[in-house]
Design a protein around this motif. Sequence first.
Motif, mmCIF file in Angstrom:
data_model
loop_
_atom_site.group_PDB
_atom_site.id
_atom_site.type_symbol
_atom_site.label_atom_id
_atom_site.label_comp_id
_atom_site.label_asym_id
_atom_site.label_seq_id
_atom_site.Cartn_x
_atom_site.Cartn_y
_atom_site.Cartn_z
ATOM 1 N N LEU A 97 11.032 2.526 -15.897
ATOM 2 C CA LEU A 97 11.807 3.467 -16.694
ATOM 3 C C LEU A 97 12.069 2.850 -18.063
ATOM 4 O O LEU A 97 12.474 1.691 -18.161
ATOM 5 C CB LEU A 97 13.142 3.768 -15.998
ATOM 6 N N LEU A 98 11.821 3.623 -19.125
ATOM 7 C CA LEU A 98 12.146 3.216 -20.490
ATOM 8 C C LEU A 98 13.156 4.210 -21.043
ATOM 9 O O LEU A 98 12.892 5.418 -21.074
ATOM 10 C CB LEU A 98 10.906 3.193 -21.384
ATOM 11 N N ILE A 99 14.321 3.701 -21.464
ATOM 12 C CA ILE A 99 15.368 4.535 -22.035
ATOM 13 C C ILE A 99 15.465 4.206 -23.521
ATOM 14 O O ILE A 99 15.780 3.071 -23.888
ATOM 15 C CB ILE A 99 16.714 4.298 -21.324
ATOM 16 N N VAL A 100 15.188 5.181 -24.351
ATOM 17 C CA VAL A 100 15.162 5.009 -25.807
ATOM 18 C C VAL A 100 16.458 5.567 -26.381
ATOM 19 O O VAL A 100 16.809 6.721 -26.122
ATOM 20 C CB VAL A 100 13.938 5.722 -26.417
ATOM 21 N N ASP A 101 17.157 4.759 -27.171
ATOM 22 C CA ASP A 101 18.442 5.174 -27.699
ATOM 23 C C ASP A 101 18.289 5.855 -29.063
ATOM 24 O O ASP A 101 17.858 5.226 -30.038
ATOM 25 C CB ASP A 101 19.366 3.955 -27.835
ATOM 26 N N LYS A 102 18.575 7.138 -29.100
ATOM 27 C CA LYS A 102 18.773 7.947 -30.321
ATOM 28 C C LYS A 102 17.526 8.277 -31.119
ATOM 29 O O LYS A 102 17.358 9.396 -31.578
ATOM 30 C CB LYS A 102 19.801 7.262 -31.238
ATOM 31 N N GLU A 103 16.634 7.316 -31.349
ATOM 32 C CA GLU A 103 15.493 7.528 -32.248
ATOM 33 C C GLU A 103 14.225 7.805 -31.435
ATOM 34 O O GLU A 103 13.623 6.879 -30.882
ATOM 35 C CB GLU A 103 15.281 6.303 -33.137
ATOM 36 N N PRO A 104 13.760 9.070 -31.345
ATOM 37 C CA PRO A 104 12.608 9.393 -30.493
ATOM 38 C C PRO A 104 11.339 8.629 -30.843
ATOM 39 O O PRO A 104 10.527 8.328 -29.960
ATOM 40 C CB PRO A 104 12.418 10.898 -30.720
ATOM 41 N N LYS A 147 10.994 12.792 -39.690
ATOM 42 C CA LYS A 147 10.528 11.695 -38.843
ATOM 43 C C LYS A 147 9.543 12.139 -37.755
ATOM 44 O O LYS A 147 9.019 11.294 -37.024
ATOM 45 C CB LYS A 147 11.720 11.014 -38.165
ATOM 46 N N GLY A 148 9.331 13.443 -37.629
ATOM 47 C CA GLY A 148 8.475 13.922 -36.533
ATOM 48 C C GLY A 148 9.140 13.781 -35.175
ATOM 49 O O GLY A 148 8.465 13.689 -34.135
ATOM 50 N N SER A 149 10.478 13.803 -35.147
ATOM 51 C CA SER A 149 11.215 13.537 -33.907
ATOM 52 C C SER A 149 11.139 14.685 -32.913
ATOM 53 O O SER A 149 11.135 14.455 -31.695
ATOM 54 C CB SER A 149 12.680 13.242 -34.237
ATOM 55 N N VAL A 150 11.085 15.927 -33.412
ATOM 56 C CA VAL A 150 10.987 17.058 -32.488
ATOM 57 C C VAL A 150 9.666 16.991 -31.724
ATOM 58 O O VAL A 150 9.629 17.131 -30.494
ATOM 59 C CB VAL A 150 11.114 18.391 -33.251
ATOM 60 N N GLU A 151 8.566 16.772 -32.454
ATOM 61 C CA GLU A 151 7.250 16.693 -31.797
ATOM 62 C C GLU A 151 7.208 15.550 -30.785
ATOM 63 O O GLU A 151 6.675 15.703 -29.682
ATOM 64 C CB GLU A 151 6.154 16.496 -32.845
ATOM 65 N N ALA A 152 7.778 14.411 -31.142
ATOM 66 C CA ALA A 152 7.780 13.260 -30.234
ATOM 67 C C ALA A 152 8.602 13.555 -28.985
ATOM 68 O O ALA A 152 8.200 13.200 -27.861
ATOM 69 C CB ALA A 152 8.322 12.018 -30.947
ATOM 70 N N THR A 153 9.750 14.192 -29.167
ATOM 71 C CA THR A 153 10.598 14.528 -28.023
ATOM 72 C C THR A 153 9.886 15.500 -27.089
ATOM 73 O O THR A 153 9.924 15.351 -25.864
ATOM 74 C CB THR A 153 11.925 15.139 -28.518
ATOM 75 N N GLU A 154 9.239 16.497 -27.660
ATOM 76 C CA GLU A 154 8.516 17.485 -26.845
ATOM 77 C C GLU A 154 7.366 16.842 -26.072
ATOM 78 O O GLU A 154 7.112 17.174 -24.911
ATOM 79 C CB GLU A 154 7.949 18.578 -27.766
ATOM 80 N N ARG A 155 6.701 15.899 -26.710
ATOM 81 C CA ARG A 155 5.461 15.372 -26.143
ATOM 82 C C ARG A 155 5.664 14.226 -25.148
ATOM 83 O O ARG A 155 4.990 14.170 -24.121
ATOM 84 C CB ARG A 155 4.559 14.889 -27.279
ATOM 85 N N PHE A 156 6.597 13.333 -25.458
ATOM 86 C CA PHE A 156 6.626 12.069 -24.724
ATOM 87 C C PHE A 156 7.679 11.988 -23.612
ATOM 88 O O PHE A 156 7.453 11.289 -22.621
ATOM 89 C CB PHE A 156 6.877 10.906 -25.687
ATOM 90 N N TYR A 157 8.798 12.666 -23.728
ATOM 91 C CA TYR A 157 9.944 12.319 -22.884
ATOM 92 C C TYR A 157 10.081 13.220 -21.662
ATOM 93 O O TYR A 157 10.038 14.447 -21.759
ATOM 94 C CB TYR A 157 11.230 12.353 -23.716
ATOM 95 N N ASP A 158 10.247 12.568 -20.509
ATOM 96 C CA ASP A 158 10.444 13.295 -19.256
ATOM 97 C C ASP A 158 11.802 13.967 -19.209
ATOM 98 O O ASP A 158 11.941 15.078 -18.679
ATOM 99 C CB ASP A 158 10.320 12.338 -18.060
#
Length: 382
Positions: A97-104, A147-158
């Motif tokens: 498990l990898l938990i990323v704090d705040k910055e996608p 920052k492209g954070s929406v795309e990263a959140t949609e693509r990478f995070y369970d």
Amino acid sequence: MFYSHDTFGLGHLRRSRTLASSLTKADPDASAIILTGSPVAGRFTFPERVDHVRLPGVTKLYDGSYMSQTLGLDIDETTALRSALIQGTIEQYDPDLLIVDKEPTGFRGELLPTLEWLVARGKTRLVLGLRDVLDEARVLAAEWARKGSVEATERFYDEIWVYGPKSVYDPTEGLPLSAQTRSRIHWTGYLRREITDQAETPDTPYILVTPGGGGDGSTMVNLVLQAYEQDPTLRPDAVLVYGPFLSGEVRDAFEQRVAKLNGRVSAVGFDGRIESLFAGAQGVICMGGYNTFCEVLSFDQRAVIVPRTVPRLEQWIRASRAEELGLVRMLDETRDGMTPEAMIGAIRGLAGQAKPSEAGAEGLLEGLDVVVTRADALMARP
């Protein structure tokens, strides 16, 4: 594993440390590593089976740009070095498990190569952890777009874990997240704090004054000292914890003023065991950071919050909403004025304030239990 970019302050590291402690305590076979850029990570104690890897530090300048703290590298070279260290550590540690704090995407996108590698490999579950308030919706939407954070959140995070209750605030309001991604949001509640390392506290009654990390706390500290200087009858005494990031010159000037108050105010630079001071205080004067707010609720302290309003409105939003709910009192620059008289009134009024428990704070502090449950569910999934 936890990723905590930590370019400023203590908040991200302290939150990751709290989460790591809770998850490893719940599972005697689990261990955790925190990847952190905090320059003071080595001054904290870490629980058994929790360790940290220090990433090269960076400093945020007044114009919003960054520079390397110590290495003589430019910011692009420092970011590339941090990115390589992150991926190398994760490949070796092989976390479930990898938990990323705040910055996608991590600091300046440094996490993206690792996220690509992890998703392609398909073994590690990925969680984006968000504090209860990030910033005002319009400003946050522009930042995430840049920052492209929406795309990263949609693509990478369970999953996305919000470390607060939805009834208090929705930090994703205004973000163009898809319905499918929003269905993966879990509202944990606030993260309860406990005394982990006992520390000595004064025998006489005191209020605790804490600007958090201290890097932007000089205005609040100055106001408290002015209050005690102006009113020699002001009680109770105060214990002031400057925080590790208050500049040396500013602290030296404060120390000279503290020395003239004949023990009515005592001060320390930094205490990694501040929980004991919270537990023993008669009340708290503080800024509005996430961790401090969790401590106010956890130790059921009457508190006056003096929030910063730049570079983000995060603290003001949190304090304003908490005041509406009856959990704390806020000292607002526009409404109350930042004057010694206003601070004297706030300190004198602490004794008459309701405690957070009287406004239902206990029901807001379920975050660590929910995190353990969600982590177990994620890691058990094929």
